[in-house]
Design a protein around this motif. Structure first.
Motif, short mmCIF file in Angstrom:
data_model
loop_
_atom_site.label_atom_id
_atom_site.label_comp_id
_atom_site.label_asym_id
_atom_site.label_seq_id
_atom_site.Cartn_x
_atom_site.Cartn_y
_atom_site.Cartn_z
N SER A 161 0.86 -1.19 0.00
CA SER A 161 0.00 0.00 0.00
C SER A 161 0.89 1.22 0.00
O SER A 161 1.80 1.35 0.82
N ALA A 162 0.61 2.13 -0.94
CA ALA A 162 1.37 3.38 -1.02
C ALA A 162 0.44 4.45 -1.58
O ALA A 162 -0.76 4.26 -1.66
N ALA A 163 1.02 5.58 -1.98
CA ALA A 163 0.31 6.72 -2.59
C ALA A 163 -0.40 7.59 -1.58
O ALA A 163 -0.51 8.79 -1.75
N ALA A 164 -0.95 7.00 -0.51
CA ALA A 164 -1.62 7.75 0.56
C ALA A 164 -1.59 6.88 1.80
O ALA A 164 -1.46 5.65 1.71
N PRO A 165 -1.72 7.50 3.00
CA PRO A 165 -1.70 6.70 4.22
C PRO A 165 -2.85 5.69 4.24
O PRO A 165 -3.99 6.02 3.92
N LEU A 166 -2.54 4.45 4.62
CA LEU A 166 -3.55 3.41 4.74
C LEU A 166 -4.17 3.48 6.14
O LEU A 166 -3.46 3.31 7.13
N PRO A 167 -5.47 3.77 6.25
CA PRO A 167 -6.09 3.83 7.57
C PRO A 167 -5.88 2.53 8.34
O PRO A 167 -5.94 1.43 7.77
N LEU A 168 -5.63 2.66 9.63
CA LEU A 168 -5.39 1.48 10.45
C LEU A 168 -6.57 0.52 10.43
O LEU A 168 -6.38 -0.71 10.49
N ALA A 169 -7.79 1.06 10.33
CA ALA A 169 -8.96 0.18 10.28
C ALA A 169 -8.92 -0.72 9.05
O ALA A 169 -9.23 -1.92 9.13
N HIS A 170 -8.52 -0.15 7.91
CA HIS A 170 -8.39 -0.97 6.69
C HIS A 170 -7.28 -2.00 6.84
O HIS A 170 -7.42 -3.16 6.43
N LEU A 171 -6.16 -1.55 7.42
CA LEU A 171 -5.03 -2.45 7.61
C LEU A 171 -5.42 -3.64 8.47
O LEU A 171 -5.12 -4.80 8.14
N ASP A 172 -6.13 -3.38 9.57
CA ASP A 172 -6.52 -4.46 10.48
C ASP A 172 -7.48 -5.43 9.80
O ASP A 172 -7.37 -6.66 9.97
N ARG A 173 -8.44 -4.91 9.04
CA ARG A 173 -9.40 -5.79 8.35
C ARG A 173 -8.71 -6.64 7.30
O ARG A 173 -9.01 -7.84 7.16
N MET A 174 -7.77 -6.05 6.56
CA MET A 174 -7.05 -6.80 5.53
C MET A 174 -6.24 -7.93 6.16
O MET A 174 -6.23 -9.06 5.66
N PRO A 228 -5.24 16.39 9.72
CA PRO A 228 -6.43 15.70 9.18
C PRO A 228 -6.38 14.19 9.33
O PRO A 228 -7.39 13.56 9.61
N LYS A 229 -5.19 13.59 9.18
CA LYS A 229 -5.10 12.13 9.24
C LYS A 229 -5.52 11.60 10.61
O LYS A 229 -6.11 10.51 10.70
N ALA A 230 -5.25 12.36 11.68
CA ALA A 230 -5.62 11.89 13.01
C ALA A 230 -7.13 11.78 13.14
O ALA A 230 -7.64 10.84 13.77
N VAL A 231 -7.86 12.71 12.54
CA VAL A 231 -9.31 12.65 12.55
C VAL A 231 -9.82 11.56 11.61
O VAL A 231 -10.75 10.82 11.93
N GLU A 232 -9.19 11.45 10.46
CA GLU A 232 -9.59 10.43 9.49
C GLU A 232 -9.41 9.02 10.04
O GLU A 232 -10.24 8.13 9.78
N ASP A 233 -8.36 8.80 10.81
CA ASP A 233 -8.15 7.48 11.40
C ASP A 233 -9.31 7.08 12.31
O ASP A 233 -9.75 5.93 12.33
#
Length: 506
Positions: free
Chosen positions: A271-284, A413-418
């Motif tokens: 995963s690259a190009a943009a930060p991968l949300p931890l929620a997506h990472l955990d589900r994957m 913004p990323k802290a809120v997006e996470d």
């Protein structure tokens, strides 16, 4: 090493091995080399000389792969543009790079004709597979011995301003990046790599380059528009490597009744190009526990900067890892000096993978490439804010110009997006700053909901339970989809252009 030598060496090792799979077409290394060499002769007969730019306006496919390697064999520079680009951007790029020729396909001739400044440039039209091959010269190109310091690619990136800037990558820059990435991904000729990312951008192009370097098989798909078909292709071609961006991960995790047996062959995902949300990472990871998942950070200006070894994911939650082999990374203050562990500063990258500069943009080049105040070595200033821990593991905080300041408090913004990505019922989210009469600037959440019953109040309450008061969005806007860049990355800049202080349903 020059990148076209990858193809020659892999063909010498095992010319009969499948190099490219694209739809019903399968090309061996010998066949791919022959087509590229004959197209290089064709380019030369059309007047393309060493250092000339070839504007490549082609869909992902075997023709694009042939054209890229043919351009390098002819000593020219690729300037690949996503076929989804609109006329104004295409015109800007053409004016900037002044191509000697445009390689395109039948369906895009209307776009070329209608775009200012393009119709007068010579064109090489690929047509379908049969006519493409018939149009090539019979003789393969007799290549001169050329240095790896020659320019290999101009890859145009819009950055935060929207103005196209041509990132200049020499063969030696691309070679350093490809060898480094292949080393930590442990790529070999036994790999089958899938690319659905546009090869007109660095992340997608690197899959082609890495496959040819290692003698792997590259499966090329035009897009991720039909995910189920892509998943079946992974099964049928026994794909071992699957690069994706966060938007693709979100679509994958939203798919209903997704069968994990489709992914049995996978060895790794990136995963690259943009930060991968931890929620997506955990589900994957829970869905595909056998797959090694590499979280990476990079910019077009250096191809790749960091990677997180999969075995460190649990211990380094949210980190994008350490510098890739052969490169160096540091977090510095405004004076360019290192900051203590845990302190926010700008990430700088140095190493042979760093670009030469921006094409014909001296001021932008001088801003991005600056000397280390201690050693004088040139470093890439990424414009991204990071922290580093005591072991050098890096965590992305925000783009410098993305920081939101309600009442002077800094919000990344990323802290809120996470937090938003952890909320049930939210598929995707972006956070932007919008003007506010009292706060000066307010936090706004732009949300794609997977639960149609989700309300603005639900989102605000969830954020209030998980964030400090100044970080809680004051406005929530629901949309059917997030605006994306041509490379498939959710765009905060495009979202901010349409952001308002009133929530709306889309």
């Amino acid at each position: 090493m020059r990148i076209e030598h990858y193809l020659r060496e892999s063909a010498e090792r095992d010319g009969a091995k499948t190099a490219i799979v694209a739809g019903d077409v399968r090309l061996s290394y010998d066949r791919l080399l022959d087509l590229a060499a004959r197209m290089a002769t064709t380019l030369q007969r059309h007047g393309v000389a060493r250092g000339d730019r070839v504007l490549i306006l082609l869909d992902n496919g075997w023709q694009a792969a042939v054209t890229v390697f043919a351009t390098w064999m002819a000593g020219a520079v690729i300037c690949s543009v996503n076929p989804s680009s609109k006329g104004p951007r295409l015109s800007q790029i053409a004016r900037d790079c002044t191509p000697a020729i445009i390689a395109t396909e039948n369906r895009l001739e209307g776009l070329v004709e209608a775009t200012a400044g393009l119709s007068a440039i010579p064109r090489l039209v690929t047509g379908d597979g049969r006519s493409f091959q018939a149009g090539l010269e019979a003789e393969p190109f007799a290549a001169d011995i050329l240095p790896d310091t020659d320019l290999a690619a101009l890859i145009y990136t819009s950055g935060s301003t929207g103005e196209p800037k041509g990132v200049m990558l020499a063969h030696e820059n691309m070679d350093a990046a490809a060898r480094s990435i292949a080393s930590y991904l442990e790529n070999t000729a036994a790999d089958t790599i899938l690319v659905v990312l546009p090869m007109s951008f660095g992340y997608g192009l690197n899959q082609l380059v890495t496959a040819m370097l290692t003698g792997a098989t590259l499966v090329i798909e035009k897009s991720f528009a039909f995910p189920q078909a892509i998943f079946e292709k992974i099964r049928d071609e026994r794909v071992t490597g699957f690069p994706l961006v966060p938007a693709m991960a979100a679509m994958m995790m939203q798919a209903r009744d997704l069968d994990p047996s489709l992914f049995v062959s996978l060895r790794y995902m990136t995963s690259a190009a943009a930060p991968l949300p931890l929620a997506h990472l955990d589900r994957m990871r829970a869905f595909l526990p056998h797959v090694r998942l590499y979280v990476m950070y990079g910019q077009t200006e250096c191809t790749r900067a960091t990677f997180l070894p999969p075995e460190e994911i649990d211990a380094r939650r949210g980190s994008v890892g350490i510098a890739i082999p052969g490169a160096r990374a540091a977090v510095v203050d405004d004076a360019g000096l290192p900051v203590p562990p845990g302190t926010v500063g700008e990430l700088v990258i140095s190493g042979p993978n760093v670009m030469r500069g921006y094409w014909r943009k001296e001021a932008a080049t001088c801003k991005a490439l600056r000397p280390d105040p201690d050693t004088g070595a040139i470093r890439l200033h990424t414009g991204d804010l990071f922290t580093a821990d005591a072991d050098g593991y890096l965590t992305f905080v925000a783009r410098t110009d993305d920081i939101i300041k309600p009442r002077g408090e800094k919000v990344a913004p990323k802290a809120v997006e996470d937090v938003l990505h952890r909320m049930p019922g939210i598929a995707e989210a972006l956070v932007v700053g919008v003007p506010h009469d009292v706060l000066g600037e307010a936090v706004k959440a732009i949300v794609v909901a997977s639960d149609p019953a989700l309300t603005e109040r639900d989102v605000m309450r969830f954020c209030a339970r998980n964030l400090e008061d100044h970080m809680v969005p004051k406005v929530v806007e629901f949309r059917a989809f997030l605006p994306k860049t041509e490379s498939g990355k959710a765009s905060r800049r495009l979202a901010a252009q349409t952001a308002t202080l009133t929530g709306s349903n889309a």
